[in-house]
Motif scaffolding. Structure first.
Motif, PDB file in Angstrom:
ATOM      1  N   UNK A 187      -3.927   1.569   5.132  1.00 24.82           N
ATOM      2  CA  UNK A 187      -3.230  -0.302   4.684  1.00 24.82           C
ATOM      3  C   UNK A 187      -4.837  -0.746   5.415  1.00 24.82           C
ATOM      4  N   UNK A 188      -5.829  -1.992   4.191  1.00 25.58           N
ATOM      5  CA  UNK A 188      -6.557  -2.483   5.248  1.00 25.58           C
ATOM      6  C   UNK A 188      -6.484  -4.354   5.168  1.00 25.58           C
ATOM      7  N   UNK A 189      -6.953  -4.365   6.313  1.00 25.18           N
ATOM      8  CA  UNK A 189      -6.109  -5.802   7.417  1.00 25.18           C
ATOM      9  C   UNK A 189      -7.563  -6.706   7.911  1.00 25.18           C
ATOM     10  N   UNK A 190      -7.492  -8.158   7.596  1.00 28.16           N
ATOM     11  CA  UNK A 190      -7.934  -8.325   8.829  1.00 28.16           C
ATOM     12  C   UNK A 190      -7.487  -9.674   9.438  1.00 28.16           C
ATOM     13  N   UNK A 191      -8.584 -10.573   9.862  1.00 31.90           N
ATOM     14  CA  UNK A 191      -7.597 -11.247  10.981  1.00 31.90           C
ATOM     15  C   UNK A 191      -7.834 -12.779  10.560  1.00 31.90           C
ATOM     16  N   UNK A 192      -8.177 -12.893   9.490  1.00 29.34           N
ATOM     17  CA  UNK A 192      -8.492 -14.457   9.142  1.00 29.34           C
ATOM     18  C   UNK A 192      -7.810 -14.492   7.511  1.00 29.34           C
ATOM     19  N   UNK A 200       5.431   6.177  10.102  1.00 25.45           N
ATOM     20  CA  UNK A 200       6.885   6.437   9.991  1.00 25.45           C
ATOM     21  C   UNK A 200       6.612   7.280   7.843  1.00 25.45           C
ATOM     22  N   UNK A 201       5.735   6.382   7.063  1.00 21.82           N
ATOM     23  CA  UNK A 201       5.007   6.577   5.799  1.00 21.82           C
ATOM     24  C   UNK A 201       3.455   7.260   6.064  1.00 21.82           C
ATOM     25  N   UNK A 202       3.360   7.515   7.566  1.00 25.69           N
ATOM     26  CA  UNK A 202       1.769   8.327   7.980  1.00 25.69           C
ATOM     27  C   UNK A 202       0.796   7.951   6.960  1.00 25.69           C
ATOM     28  N   UNK A 203       1.103   6.178   7.400  1.00 26.93           N
ATOM     29  CA  UNK A 203       0.318   4.696   6.726  1.00 26.93           C
ATOM     30  C   UNK A 203      -0.829   4.582   7.359  1.00 26.93           C
ATOM     31  N   UNK A 204      -2.351   4.644   7.624  1.00 27.96           N
ATOM     32  CA  UNK A 204      -3.238   4.360   8.846  1.00 27.96           C
ATOM     33  C   UNK A 204      -3.726   2.811   8.610  1.00 27.96           C
ATOM     34  N   UNK A 205      -4.287   2.503   9.260  1.00 25.75           N
ATOM     35  CA  UNK A 205      -4.702   0.984   9.599  1.00 25.75           C
ATOM     36  C   UNK A 205      -6.407   1.054   8.887  1.00 25.75           C
ATOM     37  N   UNK A 206      -7.219   0.772   7.964  1.00 21.44           N
ATOM     38  CA  UNK A 206      -8.156   0.465   7.790  1.00 21.44           C
ATOM     39  C   UNK A 206      -8.562  -1.061   8.628  1.00 21.44           C
ATOM     40  N   UNK A 207      -9.060  -1.536   9.692  1.00 19.99           N
ATOM     41  CA  UNK A 207      -9.089  -2.993  10.524  1.00 19.99           C
ATOM     42  C   UNK A 207     -10.222  -3.270  10.132  1.00 19.99           C
ATOM     43  N   UNK A 208     -10.381  -5.084   9.506  1.00 19.46           N
ATOM     44  CA  UNK A 208     -11.692  -5.712   8.971  1.00 19.46           C
ATOM     45  C   UNK A 208     -12.305  -5.062   8.689  1.00 19.46           C
TER      46      UNK A 208
END
Length: 131
Positions: free
Chosen positions: A54-59, A94-102
């Motif tokens: 799951x890609x996430x961004x700070x802004x 729980x769903x084994x989804x990692x985070x793609x940070x910024x």
């Protein structure tokens, strides 16, 4: 108008993965939210060599900038930091989804397990706030 200059936003977006990871932590804690991309089907989950991210961004500005090419048509989604920590990260673990940070515009990012990111965010809250 953003509280950050265009030059500052550009410079942040050009930093390396480790610098963007640290910036993500600071800005997420300061603004008490993170940003993902979504549409009427839900949030963007990327398959990277069989790994769900799951890609996430700070802004919002960074999430909007990423909404091009294959991600065109996706809209920035604000997630409160409280929901992110209490609901999203445990659910992703729980769903084994990692985070793609910024991720930068080439898609390069620090990838981290949801549980690990939760620890980093807790530690960031104890530090001095980002300017």
């Amino acid at each position: 108008m953003s509280e950050y200059s265009e030059q500052q936003i550009t410079e942040w977006g050009q930093q390396n993965e480790e610098q963007r990871f640290d910036l993500f932590l600071g800005l997420a804690v300061k603004h008490k939210q993170v940003w993902a991309l979504s549409d009427d089907q839900g949030c963007l989950i990327v398959d990277s060599d069989g790994e769900q991210l799951l890609p996430v961004w700070p802004l919002e500005v960074f999430a909007k900038a990423a909404s091009v090419e294959e991600w065109q048509g996706l809209e920035p989604l604000a997630i409160s930091l409280e929901d992110w920590e209490q609901k999203w990260l445990p659910g992703m673990e729980n769903d084994v989804i990692d985070v793609a940070v910024f991720p930068d515009l080439e898609g390069s990012s620090e990838v981290i397990a949801a549980e690990e990111l939760a620890v980093h965010l807790k530690l960031q809250k104890k530090k001095a706030p980002i300017a």
